[in-house]
Design a protein around this motif. Structure first.
Motif, short mmCIF file in Angstrom:
data_model
loop_
_atom_site.label_atom_id
_atom_site.label_comp_id
_atom_site.label_asym_id
_atom_site.label_seq_id
_atom_site.Cartn_x
_atom_site.Cartn_y
_atom_site.Cartn_z
N UNK A 299 58.53 41.32 24.26
CA UNK A 299 57.39 41.24 25.16
C UNK A 299 56.87 42.61 25.53
N UNK A 300 57.80 43.57 25.70
CA UNK A 300 57.41 44.94 26.04
C UNK A 300 56.57 45.54 24.92
N UNK A 301 56.96 45.28 23.68
CA UNK A 301 56.18 45.78 22.55
C UNK A 301 54.80 45.12 22.49
N UNK B 154 53.04 43.98 24.98
CA UNK B 154 52.21 44.60 26.02
C UNK B 154 51.73 45.97 25.55
N UNK B 155 52.62 46.73 24.91
CA UNK B 155 52.24 48.06 24.40
C UNK B 155 51.14 47.96 23.35
N UNK B 156 51.23 46.95 22.49
CA UNK B 156 50.18 46.75 21.48
C UNK B 156 48.83 46.57 22.14
N UNK B 157 48.77 45.74 23.17
CA UNK B 157 47.49 45.51 23.86
C UNK B 157 46.99 46.79 24.52
N UNK B 158 47.89 47.62 25.02
CA UNK B 158 47.48 48.88 25.63
C UNK B 158 46.99 49.88 24.58
N UNK B 159 47.51 49.77 23.37
CA UNK B 159 47.06 50.67 22.31
C UNK B 159 45.61 50.40 21.88
N UNK B 160 45.08 49.27 22.30
CA UNK B 160 43.67 48.99 22.04
C UNK B 160 42.76 50.02 22.69
N UNK B 161 43.20 50.55 23.82
CA UNK B 161 42.34 51.40 24.66
C UNK B 161 43.00 52.74 24.99
N UNK B 162 44.00 53.14 24.22
CA UNK B 162 44.69 54.40 24.47
C UNK B 162 45.03 55.06 23.14
N UNK B 163 45.56 56.26 23.21
CA UNK B 163 45.90 56.97 21.98
C UNK B 163 44.67 57.17 21.11
N UNK C 225 61.88 39.12 26.22
CA UNK C 225 61.86 38.00 25.28
C UNK C 225 61.32 38.43 23.92
N UNK C 226 61.56 37.59 22.91
CA UNK C 226 61.06 37.87 21.55
C UNK C 226 59.90 36.92 21.25
N UNK C 227 58.83 37.48 20.68
CA UNK C 227 57.65 36.71 20.33
C UNK C 227 57.36 36.86 18.84
N UNK D 35 50.40 51.77 16.19
CA UNK D 35 51.71 52.09 15.61
C UNK D 35 52.80 51.08 15.96
N UNK D 36 52.70 50.46 17.13
CA UNK D 36 53.74 49.50 17.53
C UNK D 36 53.75 48.28 16.61
N UNK D 37 52.58 47.90 16.07
CA UNK D 37 52.54 46.76 15.14
C UNK D 37 53.26 47.07 13.83
#
Length: 605
Positions: A485-487, A489-498, A543-545, A561-563
């Motif tokens: 789940x943490x990853x 969330x990070x993926x969604x944040x990478x949409x608008x960062x980096x 959790x794992x998704x 990159x997280x993907x």
């Protein structure tokens, strides 16, 4: 692939006698100065004792376009329209594009012009509709030859099938896997592809020519071609294997010095990188209130740092239209242009060549973006070319794969078509693994809308294989991966960062995934973490998704990159097959699919 390309093919003589005139269509002009030529000189020829002698100044017409993407036929929906700003402040849309019309406009534009060059800013091929993409873009190269294109830079999409395939498009020969499509061997491009900043990692040399010089009656204009340095981030890893991509500005400056040493002082840079104008109207005044004030994005920094030895920049990649003057490092204004995409516009630039200095009189440079309207006669040779390739494609392309009740668009932060494709990939993922939770789709992989109106004889509301191919032409596979789940969330944040901070890439999401995107904030904070829900429940970081994406995203493409860090990979069918299966299973003539509401992401502005 050789470190440098062979000399320009000798099988056809270069075309130097071009015809040009003012093109039909609506015009907007950006000029560096209202004044004409420097001093009291005049352009053209002196008439002495009944003879014709070259005058000091010679106008050279430069016609340019970019990001054609194999759109031989008029693009559908919004992809086939441009927006025009009216004097009263309103806007109107104009149907535009199609090589039958582009050819006519360019040929009309050349009439009467003794010095005319046609150049392009990359992405001539790749992400192409079925008529071109099904045949590895040979039809588009044939069309560009007939258009009398003189030179183009490479773009990122020229690497979709790798450097060897790009070399084949340049030099000719039948496809190594699919062979020849007709009785005639594919001849390749009758114009040079320029790739100054794309190096073979082993030889450290450009994989194709870095520059090319146009010459006529003592007039010499050099062209340097580069693609964006970030190409590896937006192309599959296999497509750029063994290649390195260097800084655009440093490369242009390097080869400008090379051309200067060869006595070529008039230089145009063809740059497959672009900007974002403040308006979507093609005739928006980019220089209001000041030079270049109406444009932002990577091309601005490039333009400000490219050596003053370069006289004009023809750009692309962002699919936007602009004619701007941006100050060079010496503080002098320089023209920067882009002609949108899909052959809807072309740019008509006048370069005034000073025979005494061999350079361009920059204060006299003027440019205008012109609309490729569809109210002119179709070029018969292009109609014949389209008919030939459509006949070959018809058995595959005309097959119905689904039914829709209205246009399903691909524009907006979240688009109806983005939702549909994400749902199709989620459904395909569940076929591979019932535990699949969600799907994510990159917006850049959705190349066109699905339109309700019939393109041919299939009938309104019928989606054909060719239309589906135009939407998703990349042949990416649908991949499954496990993420925490943490990853996620990070993926969604990478949409608008980096890498995506300046120009967000908002992923299209499958049904059940919802969250808020607050555009009043900056960086990763624009994704409101507490708002992220899957089927109504908050994401559990521990959790794992199970997530479905296409293979491009699964490799970390588009700045995610997280993907690229998922586990337990499973590779499914290609993404077009997933869309086809979904449409076939969920629609019929009596019960077509309605356009999704595009309400999964809440946007705060």
């Amino acid at each position: 692939m050789p470190a440098t390309s062979p000399a320009h093919p000798e099988r056809r003589r270069r075309r130097t006698n071009r015809f040009a005139a003012l093109a039909a269509g609506v015009v907007t002009v950006g000029a560096l100065a209202a004044a004409g030529l420097p001093g009291s000189a005049t352009a053209g020829e002196d008439h002495r004792a009944g003879g014709h002698w070259p005058g000091r100044y010679q106008d050279v017409q430069l016609l340019s376009f970019n990001d054609l993407h194999g759109n031989l036929e008029p693009p559908a929906g919004s992809s086939g329209r441009v927006t025009e700003h009216q004097h009263d402040g309103t806007t109107k849309t104009i149907d535009a594009g199609g090589v039958e019309y582009l050819a006519t406009h360019l040929r009309q534009a050349r009439k009467g012009e003794k010095y005319s060059i046609t150049a392009a800013g990359g992405d001539m091929v790749g992400a192409s509709p079925l008529i071109s993409g099904l045949f590895h873009d040979e039809p588009t190269i044939e069309a560009l030859n007939k258009l009398d294109l003189d030179v183009t830079s490479v773009g990122n999409h020229e690497f979709d099938e790798g450097a060897k395939e790009l070399a084949r498009l340049q030099n000719g020969g039948c496809h190594p896997k699919d062979g020849c499509y007709t009785d005639e061997k594919f001849q390749g491009a009758d114009f040079p592809y320029l790739a100054a900043n794309v190096l073979d990692e082993k030889t450290k040399k450009p994989i194709l020519k870095p520059y090319w010089v146009w010459k006529k009656n003592g007039v010499k204009v050099g062209f340097i071609g580069v693609t964006l340095e970030g190409t590896p981030d937006i192309v599959s890893a296999e497509g750029v294997k063994g290649l390195s991509f260097k800084d655009e500005t440093e490369t242009i400056n390097k080869y400008a010095k090379v051309l200067q040493k060869q006595g070529v002082k008039s230089i145009v840079a063809l740059i497959h990188e672009g900007g974002f104008p403040a308006s979507t109207s093609y005739n928006y005044d980019c220089d209001s209130p000041g030079a270049g004030d109406g444009i932002s994005g990577p091309i601005v920094d490039i333009a400000k740092n490219v050596t003053p030895q370069v006289d004009a920049l023809v750009t692309g990649h962002t699919h936007n239209a602009y004619v701007c003057s941006i100050a060079d490092p010496a503080g002098k204004p320089r023209m920067v242009t882009s002609a949108a995409s899909f052959g809807r516009l072309y740019t008509d630039t006048t370069l005034t060549y000073d025979r005494r200095t061999g350079d361009i009189a920059r204060t006299a440079v003027k440019s205008a973006n012109r609309v490729v309207t569809r109210d002119v006669p179709k070029a018969p040779d292009m109609t014949e070319l389209i008919s030939k390739w459509n006949t070959l494609a018809a058995p595959i392309g005309n097959k119905p794969i689904g039914y829709i009740s209205g246009d399903i668009g691909n524009t907006g932060t979240e688009s109806p078509l983005g939702d549909l494709i994400a749902d199709a990939q989620l459904a395909h993922g569940k076929q591979l693994d019932p535990e699949t939770d969600l799907a994510l789709m990159n917006p850049g992989g959705i190349r066109a809308p699905l339109t309700y109106a019939a393109k041919a004889a299939e009938g309104d509301g019928v989606v054909t294989y060719a239309e589906g191919f135009t939407v998703q032409p990349f042949a990416n596979t649908v991949n499954l991966q496990d993420f925490t789940g943490a990853q996620l969330i990070q993926v969604l944040k990478e949409q608008v960062s980096g890498p995506n901070a300046a120009a967000p890439k908002v992923l299209q999401v499958s049904s059940g995934l919802t969250y808020t995107l607050d555009l009043t904030k900056t960086g990763a904070d624009r994704v409101v973490t507490d708002s992220i829900r899957l089927n109504g429940s908050a994401i559990d970081p521990a959790a794992t998704y199970r997530v479905a994406t296409n293979s491009f995203l699964a490799g970390g493409g588009d700045g995610f990159p997280t993907l690229g860090q998922g586990a337990n990979d499973v590779v499914g069918s290609d993404d077009l097959t997933a869309l086809e299966q979904y449409l076939t299973a969920n629609s019929s003539a009596a019960n077509p699919i309605a356009p999704p509401k595009a309400d999964r992401i809440t946007i705060v502005k």
